[in-house]
Scaffold this active site. Structure first.
Site, mmCIF file in Angstrom:
data_model
loop_
_atom_site.group_PDB
_atom_site.id
_atom_site.type_symbol
_atom_site.label_atom_id
_atom_site.label_comp_id
_atom_site.label_asym_id
_atom_site.label_seq_id
_atom_site.Cartn_x
_atom_site.Cartn_y
_atom_site.Cartn_z
ATOM 1 N N CYS A 186 0.816 -1.225 0.000
ATOM 2 C CA CYS A 186 0.000 0.000 0.000
ATOM 3 C C CYS A 186 0.848 1.274 0.000
ATOM 4 C CB CYS A 186 -0.940 0.018 1.195
ATOM 5 S SG CYS A 186 -2.275 -1.166 1.025
HETATM 6 N N1 COA Z 1 -20.575 -9.299 7.383
HETATM 7 C C1 COA Z 1 -21.131 -9.365 8.605
HETATM 8 N N2 COA Z 1 -20.434 -9.572 9.741
HETATM 9 C C2 COA Z 1 -19.105 -9.741 9.606
HETATM 10 C C3 COA Z 1 -18.454 -9.685 8.360
HETATM 11 C C4 COA Z 1 -19.244 -9.466 7.213
HETATM 12 N N3 COA Z 1 -18.709 -9.385 5.987
HETATM 13 N N4 COA Z 1 -17.141 -9.881 8.542
HETATM 14 C C5 COA Z 1 -16.952 -10.045 9.861
HETATM 15 N N5 COA Z 1 -18.138 -9.961 10.512
HETATM 16 C C6 COA Z 1 -18.372 -10.102 11.949
HETATM 17 C C7 COA Z 1 -17.340 -10.984 12.609
HETATM 18 O O1 COA Z 1 -17.730 -12.333 12.531
HETATM 19 C C8 COA Z 1 -17.382 -10.474 14.040
HETATM 20 O O2 COA Z 1 -18.480 -11.025 14.703
HETATM 21 P P1 COA Z 1 -18.393 -11.424 16.260
HETATM 22 O O3 COA Z 1 -18.134 -10.133 16.992
HETATM 23 O O4 COA Z 1 -19.747 -12.003 16.520
HETATM 24 O O5 COA Z 1 -17.257 -12.374 16.371
HETATM 25 C C9 COA Z 1 -17.646 -8.985 13.880
HETATM 26 O O6 COA Z 1 -18.238 -8.822 12.575
HETATM 27 C C10 COA Z 1 -16.401 -8.132 13.977
HETATM 28 O O7 COA Z 1 -15.420 -8.651 13.071
HETATM 29 P P2 COA Z 1 -13.974 -8.054 12.940
HETATM 30 O O8 COA Z 1 -13.215 -8.776 11.871
HETATM 31 O O9 COA Z 1 -13.328 -7.981 14.285
HETATM 32 O O10 COA Z 1 -14.332 -6.608 12.387
HETATM 33 P P3 COA Z 1 -13.596 -5.238 12.527
HETATM 34 O O11 COA Z 1 -14.460 -4.299 13.233
HETATM 35 O O12 COA Z 1 -12.176 -5.375 12.978
HETATM 36 O O13 COA Z 1 -13.549 -4.760 10.992
HETATM 37 C C11 COA Z 1 -12.009 -4.603 9.180
HETATM 38 C C12 COA Z 1 -12.876 -5.506 10.031
HETATM 39 C C13 COA Z 1 -11.190 -5.459 8.232
HETATM 40 C C14 COA Z 1 -12.898 -3.690 8.371
HETATM 41 C C15 COA Z 1 -11.097 -3.747 10.064
HETATM 42 O O14 COA Z 1 -10.429 -4.563 11.011
HETATM 43 C C16 COA Z 1 -10.045 -3.005 9.310
HETATM 44 O O15 COA Z 1 -10.318 -2.278 8.370
HETATM 45 N N6 COA Z 1 -8.794 -3.074 9.746
HETATM 46 C C17 COA Z 1 -7.703 -2.414 9.126
HETATM 47 C C18 COA Z 1 -7.471 -3.083 7.848
HETATM 48 C C19 COA Z 1 -6.458 -2.426 6.981
HETATM 49 O O16 COA Z 1 -6.296 -1.248 6.953
HETATM 50 N N7 COA Z 1 -5.767 -3.225 6.247
HETATM 51 C C20 COA Z 1 -4.827 -2.750 5.354
HETATM 52 C C21 COA Z 1 -5.042 -3.462 4.111
HETATM 53 S S1 COA Z 1 -3.909 -2.864 2.965
#
Ligand code: COA
Length: 375
Positions: free
Chosen positions: A158
């Site tokens: 990135c």
């Molecule tokens: N639809 C519905 N629910 C979902 C889901 C989806 N597509 N994906 C995950 N969930 C659920 C999970 O099962 C979890 O449920 P639980 O609390 O019952 O266990 C809950 O949502 C939270 O999941 P989590 O993965 O912890 O979500 P989050 O709030 O951390 O968000 C991201 C996920 C990826 C959006 C976030 O962590 C993020 O953006 N992080 C930084 C990523 C980044 O910048 N990466 C760089 C890439 S270059």
């Protein structure tokens, strides 16, 4: 000899014609989930296969801020039997897909600067995912644009574009080039695992170009590069194991670890403080008051991350004017994200205004480019 000052003369953007809304993406993902669960009903009942859970539009928007994303191949990406970009393989005599996108973005930047491609000395293709090892996509772009000089590919995930800008600025300071194109074509849907509920919604496709030049040849409207800072810290929290040494593994190239995998929560927690501290420290070093930065063009991965970073840098929650969002309509476009934000949101600022283009991502890698609008 007087110091040569590198500037951003212009930027360019290529946006794919097709866009996918969260609703369309979730409908496709959930159709895949239904198919998978039906096909594995016996194993799921026996407990040997985990039943897949559906995705939701509400979760995606709340967790990431993404509402839609542009893609290079909408049909196959949404087809629950494919869920990846697919097209006819191009012959060696045709322009490759990444080069085609890069050329369009580069032409946009050249036109904005009023620059003839023949006056460019170098092309850096700086992006996350190159479609082949060699010949370099940069050299193909160079050839298509009729540029003499040299080109090469570089990948810092990135942060590729900001690392590319610093590389270009260093060439210009050293007198090795006067005009350098930093091109970032990103087909992120090709390396994302569109069957993974946690991350199927994250990415979009796009290409950007940044024309970095010596101030004395740049157009009157430009942004002076006041300073750049790069940082890398090894982490497995964002990883992609795809490569020519492991394509022949039993699971082959389609295995989940041969695509984008991340520990999203850990990335969030570890990268936010690292990037905020980096901007503040580099501001100090440059004699700039971080809180007085007029605009932050931040990497576009997650709205929550950007909210926290800008809060730490500016001392208050940034509004859209202070830290513009393009993530809502482009998704995460890897190295191109902060450049799209800059491209779409810089012309309204006035002479002397200071801002920072900042990227962060896999590696970990982070890059800052401090810029001042020319008088
Ligand atoms: N639809 C519905 N629910 C979902 C889901 C989806 N597509 N994906 C995950 N969930 C659920 C999970 O099962 C979890 O449920 P639980 O609390 O019952 O266990 C809950 O949502 C939270 O999941 P989590 O993965 O912890 O979500 P989050 O709030 O951390 O968000 C991201 C996920 C990826 C959006 C976030 O962590 C993020 O953006 N992080 C930084 C990523 C980044 O910048 N990466 C760089 C890439 S270059």
């Amino acid at each position: 000899m007087s110091e040569i000052i590198p500037v951003i003369s212009a930027t360019g953007l290529f946006t794919p014609p097709e866009s996918v809304s969260n609703a369309e993406l979730v409908e496709s993902f959930n159709a895949y989930v239904d198919l998978f669960n039906a096909r594995h009903a016996a194993e799921i009942a026996a407990g040997s296969v985990q039943e897949l859970a559906p995705s939701s539009v509400e979760f995606i928007e709340k967790a990431s801020g993404i509402k839609s994303r542009f893609v290079m191949a909408k049909g196959p990406v949404l087809d629950p039997e494919t869920m990846a970009p697919r097209w006819r393989e191009r012959t060696n005599d045709e322009l490759s897909v990444l080069a085609e996108m890069g050329v369009k973005a580069a032409q946009d930047a050249l036109a904005a600067a009023g620059r003839d491609a023949r006056d460019v000395d170098a092309v850096l293709c700086a992006c996350s995912n190159l479609e082949r090892p060699y010949p370099a996509i940069a050299i193909e772009i160079q050839n298509a644009l009729g540029i003499e000089g040299f080109g090469f590919d570089m990948n810092v995930a990135c942060s590729s574009a900001t690392f590319g800008i610093q590389t270009a600025a260093d060439y210009i300071r050293a007198g090795n080039a006067r005009s350098v194109l930093v091109v970032s074509p990103e087909i992120c849907t090709g390396h994302n695992n569109m069957k993974n509920r946690d991350s199927h919604f994250i990415f979009g496709d796009v290409a950007t170009a940044v024309l970095v030049e010596a101030k004395d040849v740049a157009p009157a409207q430009h942004w002076e590069i006041v300073g750049t800072k790069l940082k890398t810290v090894f982490s497995n929290n964002i990883r992609n194991n795809f490569g020519f040494l492991n394509c022949a593994s039993p699971e082959g190239i389609g295995a989940p670890d041969k695509l984008f995998v991340q520990e999203g929560r850990k990335v969030f927690k570890e990268v936010v403080p690292m990037v905020a501290a980096m901007i503040v420290e580099e501001s100090d070093r440059l004699g700039i008051e971080a809180a007085a930065l007029r605009r932050l063009w931040l990497h576009q991965a997650n709205q929550g991350m950007n909210r926290l970073i800008s809060q730490r840098v500016l001392g208050h929650e940034a509004n859209e004017d202070e830290s513009p969002t393009v993530l809502d309509t482009y998704g995460n476009t890897s190295s191109a994200g902060s450049i799209i934000a800059f491209h779409k949101h810089n012309t309204d600022l006035g002479a002397g205004d200071l801002g920072v283009i900042c990227s962060f991502g896999a590696g970990y890698s982070a890059g800052t480019v401090f810029v001042r609008k020319a008088a």
